[in-house]
Design a protein around this motif. Structure first.
Motif, mmCIF file in Angstrom:
data_model
loop_
_atom_site.group_PDB
_atom_site.id
_atom_site.type_symbol
_atom_site.label_atom_id
_atom_site.label_comp_id
_atom_site.label_asym_id
_atom_site.label_seq_id
_atom_site.Cartn_x
_atom_site.Cartn_y
_atom_site.Cartn_z
ATOM 1 N N LEU A 1 0.799 -1.227 0.000
ATOM 2 C CA LEU A 1 0.000 0.000 0.000
ATOM 3 C C LEU A 1 0.833 1.280 0.000
ATOM 4 O O LEU A 1 0.292 2.350 -0.213
ATOM 5 C CB LEU A 1 -0.891 0.030 1.252
ATOM 6 C CG LEU A 1 -1.849 -1.125 1.466
ATOM 7 C CD1 LEU A 1 -2.370 -1.131 2.887
ATOM 8 C CD2 LEU A 1 -3.011 -1.012 0.501
ATOM 9 N N VAL B 1 0.022 5.450 2.800
ATOM 10 C CA VAL B 1 -1.332 4.899 2.947
ATOM 11 C C VAL B 1 -1.488 4.250 4.316
ATOM 12 O O VAL B 1 -2.497 4.438 5.004
ATOM 13 C CB VAL B 1 -1.637 3.893 1.813
ATOM 14 C CG1 VAL B 1 -2.994 3.231 2.037
ATOM 15 C CG2 VAL B 1 -1.597 4.586 0.466
ATOM 16 N N GLU C 1 -1.809 6.929 6.794
ATOM 17 C CA GLU C 1 -3.156 7.517 6.734
ATOM 18 C C GLU C 1 -4.148 6.680 7.536
ATOM 19 O O GLU C 1 -4.986 7.197 8.265
ATOM 20 C CB GLU C 1 -3.549 7.610 5.251
ATOM 21 C CG GLU C 1 -5.020 7.756 4.944
ATOM 22 C CD GLU C 1 -5.487 9.207 5.031
ATOM 23 O OE1 GLU C 1 -6.700 9.398 4.998
ATOM 24 O OE2 GLU C 1 -4.636 10.114 5.135
ATOM 25 N N ARG C 2 -4.038 5.357 7.400
ATOM 26 C CA ARG C 2 -4.996 4.484 8.079
ATOM 27 C C ARG C 2 -4.735 4.341 9.568
ATOM 28 O O ARG C 2 -5.660 4.298 10.368
ATOM 29 C CB ARG C 2 -4.943 3.072 7.467
ATOM 30 C CG ARG C 2 -5.657 2.996 6.151
ATOM 31 C CD ARG C 2 -5.770 1.561 5.670
ATOM 32 N NE ARG C 2 -6.147 1.586 4.256
ATOM 33 C CZ ARG C 2 -6.129 0.541 3.461
ATOM 34 N NH1 ARG C 2 -5.751 -0.631 3.918
ATOM 35 N NH2 ARG C 2 -6.474 0.648 2.202
#
Lengths: 637, 250, 250
Positions: A366, A370, A373-374
């Protein structure tokens, strides 16, 4: 004693609707004639207090924190389930009901769970109307995610702080009623006795934590929403202040305690770092959506840096054992699997009590931004606590006590066997059976407080001939004297050990003998050791200071004293439940390492009745019947 | 590591109080600051001395109970970190650490490091809510909210009500706290209905409690463990101005 | 006269901290506008005696406009000062006890922490400045002449007050010029925080605009500073003299 759950007749899907119609109502003009005491101001307590006040009842609400906004519901991270089917992925009330019964290993009441699934949709509507900032999609509608082993996306969330946002919603509703003068709020006030008059709960005795003054409060009903008892293990993900005192003292006044052995161990917590540890911190389960859990295949590799262990020497044991659920296996299963590999000596980190949760593959797939971000806030939290960067090396996690499914026994109306005593949220035993699914605790707390109690309490008021009791009643005097005597006794011991050290010892004992794996042997040993430790406490504890001012040492010692009695009840329940189910794993009852239920003998609720000091409690049974759900072996393979 | 603690002790609200010095030996760097205090307290109890009173509960940075000024800075001055999440590895061996309570007239002292923050509750009671009662609300998806607004509302709603903003502000101003709630609700359509009343009432209560005014120094933003931004104060000012324009004086 | 609604509005503006901050920001904005116009007027010095004196005559001959402007300015100063003193007193009262730990205030700039001091010194200077150049009290100009005796000798402004000569003569005393430069410096320090803060206080910003506004505050203050000090610097350095003006600018 006969435990009557008062489950309405009729088809499951219509029970609640029919019951709402059948319940008696209190005339709007008469509601102000009823006083209600709510103890606890978390999701269940705050939502109940606010809703009851909105209806017109006179409400007094008590909490030990300095503000109702600090109740431990605030720490729930992941989300709240609701059968909205906004994602069009096949969810329904029936599916949420089914998943919850199955997730609870068929040890919950069908009728209660179905009602929970039904009202779940109203909870989301209510919270949105309060302004809870749930995650949204660009179109402006609500976002959902799948959570904790569910195969549909039914979890509503507000970043990793869903519990906080829901609690603040309830707190704001409560604050509005306080501002309007409809609720009298008593922060920094601890309930220390339940007062029962002629078999009905009629009030409580509390201690003002600031000045030590003990006062009585009378009411027409008492609502306990005081949370779970996870801190009997000393180390848990509960807040430091969480305790069993309110429910345990109600138990001593006659309320039966149901299924205390059902405790949930959460698989993704930050491991213990040393003897100073005061609590454990949960890392959201959502991490398992992208992280892979592993330990080295060989014991010898455990000391090596994780990067130096090639993939072929790693054991991704969840993926190996549960190919269809993999790293998303339910909490109890993932926790036991971790314990198993650590027992084999393949654990990592200090004390070899940890497993890796590795994001290297996720980062490769990812990209780091990413992943950041999660899970950025979780990675940051992990780094603050451990000083390690989880983008560069795998996290270490280990199971920890997280939630307690057991609690005071309640009927379908959430009323205990003591009329007038209602119990909500984690403090009751009602909906999760032997294991709770992720994102269901918030749902239950709010269902109880917003949408169930406000109806059922009215039914109680309308169907009883009310007798007005004031605090001049001798039972109040007696209860106040009990409280004062206990305080005097605690201060008088003047021994050589701190309450913390005894609590720590109790916790260690409970964890080792009655933790993730329990056996007749370990439980029998615990039942011998706990009374001795209790004896040690009452003869050798040191409580400093005096009663007349803020005395955190004294507050805490009182709570430890209750844990020392309650721990025994927990072990006794675990010993008598000779099967494995959900969070209760008896090593004698397993099939290829999995829980082996004994539906023939244990498809029931065990509710314990207190018989007095030094006497064994009596075990009562409420049989569980399953009309809608077919009893099956829970399999996630 | 070994440390010297210079810590505020005060028996009760009436006591004058003063600093007490404690030598702490063999501190494990993996301890949290509060766990270090736990260890000190256990030692005190064994010597029959009352332990140092301080507020804490969740110990994972979300309940907002802990309230220590460490070396002059609320929560110890590490980015987005409450005192309970501050670990001893951030300190150096031999260091002297001062520990004080929140200082503000609106947060009267209770004992040692414990103060009374009920003023915050009263501000929320004055208007920090949406006036909806349980039941009778529309379907959750009947009220679309732009993701950007919802995200911003969440940025503000994250406030844990710890009071570090007040503690750090030279004016003991509660503007960041009030701004966070006013902004959260003003950004959501559900909260817009009573936005003017809310702004006027919460500001009035804030003044009644005796908090100071905002001089835009930015100290609050710097210590806020949830990194609530100063622009929410601008939004509160805007909401207040809007209320004056739309509703006059209320 | 103003009615119940007006009373409520006044109660908000004068009675709440936010209202007073609004008054302070609005009066500050007005005063800032004045300083810009005043500076532009000053800079006409470099265009020579005729330009400057024409401008001075224009201002002074319109008494119907001059006095309302002066009264307006005076009331802005009064409101600005009153709200500043009132807010500061409240702010001090809101934080009665200071921390002993490391006294470095987090994030707050020097300018933001010294607003009252810089403001008061500037106000004191303004009084001197008015006595010096507007009332023209001879005893305080320290150049031993009476500015009132300066008249334009020739041209369109013949017979009018020679403001050009007064300025050049007035700034010839290095102490007077020094005080002026110091005061202008403090004014600009004050503005470097005040300008951006007024956008914050009036709620006229969000996170996207904030860096820009802050930069504007600093750049505008710096330009003002440079604009103001060129006059005394030019006089002291002999670039402009009492009769000729600046050759290069003419």
């Amino acid at each position: 004693m006969k435990l009557d759950a008062h489950i309405p007749s009729g088809p499951l899907t219509q029970k609640w609707d029919q019951h709402r119609f059948d319940m008696k109502l209190v005339n709007p003009a008469n509601k102000r004639k009823f006083d209600v005491i709510v103890v606890g101001a978390g999701l269940a307590g705050a939502s109940a207090a606010a809703s009851l006040a909105e209806l017109g009842y006179n409400v007094k609400c008590f909490c030990f924190q300095d503000s109702p906004r600090r109740a431990h519901s605030i720490a729930a991270q992941g989300g709240i389930n609701a059968a909205k089917n906004y994602k069009n992925d096949g969810d329904s009330v029936h599916r949420l009901f089914y998943d919850t019964v199955k997730g609870g290993d068929f040890r919950a009441r069908e009728a209660n769970v179905h009602r929970l699934a039904q009202v779940s949709v109203s909870i989301i509507d209510q919270c949105v109307a309060q302004g809870v900032p749930f995650a949204r999609e660009y179109g402006g509608l609500l976002d959902n995610r799948s959570f904790g082993g569910a195969q549909v996306s039914r979890t509503f969330y507000a970043r990793g702080q869903t519990g906080q946002q829901l609690l603040l919603g309830a707190y704001q509703a409560l604050s509005r009623q306080i501002g309007l003068g409809r609720v009298e709020m008593y922060p920094r006030t601890e309930m220390l006795e339940l007062v029962v008059v002629d078999g009905h709960a009629k009030g409580i005795v509390v201690r003002d934590l600031i000045n030590g003054v003990v006062t009585s409060h009378a009411a027409d009903a008492v609502v306990l929403a005081t949370g779970g008892y996870g801190n009997v293990f000393f180390l848990s993900t509960n807040a430091k202040g969480c305790n069993v005192t309110a429910t345990y003292r109600a138990h001593k006044m006659g309320a039966t305690f149901a299924n205390p052995c059902y405790t949930q161990i959460h698989p993704t917590c930050i491991p213990v770092s040393g003897d100073h540890q005061s609590k454990l911190t949960l890392m959201s389960e959502s991490l398992r959506n992208d992280g892979r859990v592993w330990v080295p295949k060989r014991k010898e590799d455990c000391g090596k840096t994780p990067a130096s262990i090639p993939d072929s020497d790693r054991d991704y044991y969840l993926e190996r054992k549960y190919p269809s659920f993999g790293n998303l296996a339910p909490r109890d299963i993932a926790s036991r699997a971790a314990k198993e590999v650590c027992d084999e000596g393949r654990g990592v980190g200090p004390g070899s009590l940890g497993v890796y949760l590795d994001f290297a593959d996720a980062i490769a797939r990812l990209t780091e931004p990413v992943v950041r971000e999660r899970y950025g806030n979780l990675f940051d939290m992990y780094e603050r606590i451990t000083g390690e960067n989880a983008y560069q090396q795998p996290m270490r996690i280990y199971p920890a006590v997280h939630y307690t499914m057991g609690g005071l026994w309640v009927d379908y109306n959430l009323m205990s066997n003591l009329p007038g005593l209602f119990v909500l949220g984690e403090a009751n035993f009602s909906d999760h059976g032997a294991n709770r699914l992720g994102a269901s605790a918030l749902m239950q707390g709010l269902a109880d407080g917003y949408f169930i109690l406000p109806y059922t309490i009215g039914h109680y008021f309308a169907s009883q001939k009310q007798t007005r009791i004031t605090t001049d009643h001798p039972e109040f005097k007696k209860a106040q004297e009990t409280v004062s005597a206990r305080t005097r006794r605690l201060l008088a011991v003047k021994g050589k050990r701190t309450a913390t050290s005894i609590h720590r010892e109790l916790g260690k004992l409970m964890w080792e003998h009655c933790g993730m794996a329990r056996s007749k042997e370990s439980l029998t040993a615990a039942l011998q050791k706990i009374p001795a430790l209790r004896e040690e406490f009452w003869s050798n504890v040191r409580v400093t200071g005096e009663n007349g001012s803020l005395n955190q040492d004294l507050e805490y010692a009182g709570r430890v004293a209750d844990f020392l009695e309650f721990g025994e009840l927990l072990c006794l329940d675990a010993l008598t439940r000779e099967e494995s189910c959900g969070g209760h794993f008896r090593v004698e009852h397993q099939e290829a390492g999995e829980c082996k239920r004994d539906d023939a003998h244990f498809s029931h609720v065990a509710a314990w009745e207190y018989q007095g000091e030094g006497k064994s409690p009596t075990r009562h049974i409420e049989p569980l019947t399953f009309d809608e759900v077919h009893l099956a072996t829970r399999s996630y393979k | 590591m070994n440390l010297t603690l210079k810590i505020w002790r005060q028996k009760d609200a009436k006591d004058i109080g003063g600093f007490e010095t404690h030598e702490v030996r063999e501190v494990n760097p993996d301890m949290s600051f509060l766990e270090m205090l736990d260890v000190v307290n256990e030692g005190l109890i064994l010597r029959g001395i009352e332990p140092i009173a301080f507020d804490s509960d969740c110990r994972e940075g979300i309940c907002g109970a802990c309230s220590l000024v460490i070396n002059g800075t609320a929560h110890g001055g590490h980015k987005a970190t409450t005192a309970c999440q501050l670990h001893m590895r951030k300190f150096s061996d031999g260091e002297t650490i001062t520990v004080e309570p929140w200082r503000a007239r609106a947060f009267p002292m209770v004992k040692d490091l414990v103060c009374d923050r009920s003023a915050f509750d009263r501000i929320i009671q004055a208007g920090g809510f949406v006036s909806v009662s349980t039941g009778g609300v529309p379907d959750a998806n009947a009220i679309p909210v732009a993701k950007e607004d919802s995200d911003q509302a969440m940025d503000a709603a994250q406030c844990i009500g710890c009071g570090a903003c007040v503690a750090a502000c030279k004016n003991a101003s509660a503007m960041l706290f009030v701004a966070a709630k006013v902004s959260h609700l003003a950004l959501m359509p559900q909260g817009k209905v009573e936005r003017e009343r809310r702004a006027l009432n919460m500001v009035a209560q804030m003044d009644t409690e005796g908090f100071g005014a905002c001089s835009v120094t930015g100290s609050c933003e710097a210590v806020c463990p949830k990194e609530i931004r100063l622009d929410f104060i601008a939004r509160l000012n805007r909401e207040y101005g809007r209320a004056l324009l739309h509703r006059g004086g209320g | 006269m103003i009615g119940a609604h007006g009373m409520k509005l006044a109660a908000q503006l004068f009675g709440t901290t936010l209202g007073r901050k609004y008054l302070m920001a609005l009066s500050g904005a007005g005063l800032f506008g004045f300083t810009v116009v005043h500076m532009l007027g000053n800079l006409q010095l470099f265009l020579g005696p005729e330009s400057l004196n024409r401008y001075a005559q224009f201002l002074q001959s319109n008494k119907e406009l001059l006095w309302p402007a002066r009264l307006g300015l005076l009331s802005m100063v009064a409101i600005h000062l009153w709200s500043a003193i009132k807010l500061t007193a409240e702010n001090k009262a809101a934080r009665p006890v200071q921390y002993i730990g490391d006294p470095n205030p987090v994030a707050a700039t020097f300018a933001s922490r010294t607003m009252l001091m810089s403001g008061l010194i500037v106000a004191a200077f303004a009084i001197y400045h008015i006595l010096h150049f507007t009332v023209q009290v001879p005893e305080i100009n320290f150049v031993s002449v009476d500015f009132k005796t300066f008249h334009v000798a020739e041209g369109a402004q013949k017979g009018f007050h020679d403001v050009y000569r007064m300025m050049v003569t007035g700034f010839q005393n290095p102490f007077v010029s020094g005080f002026y430069i110091l005061a202008v410096g403090l004014l600009c320090l004050h503005l470097s925080h005040g300008l951006s803060a007024l956008f914050q206080t009036l709620g006229l910003r969000n996170h996207a605009w904030w860096p820009l506004i802050q930069r504007f505050g600093i750049v505008a203050s710096l330009l003002l500073f440079l604009g103001y000090i060129t006059v005394p610097v030019a006089v002291l350095s002999g670039l402009v003299t009492a009769t000729t003006g600046c050759d290069c600018c003419k």
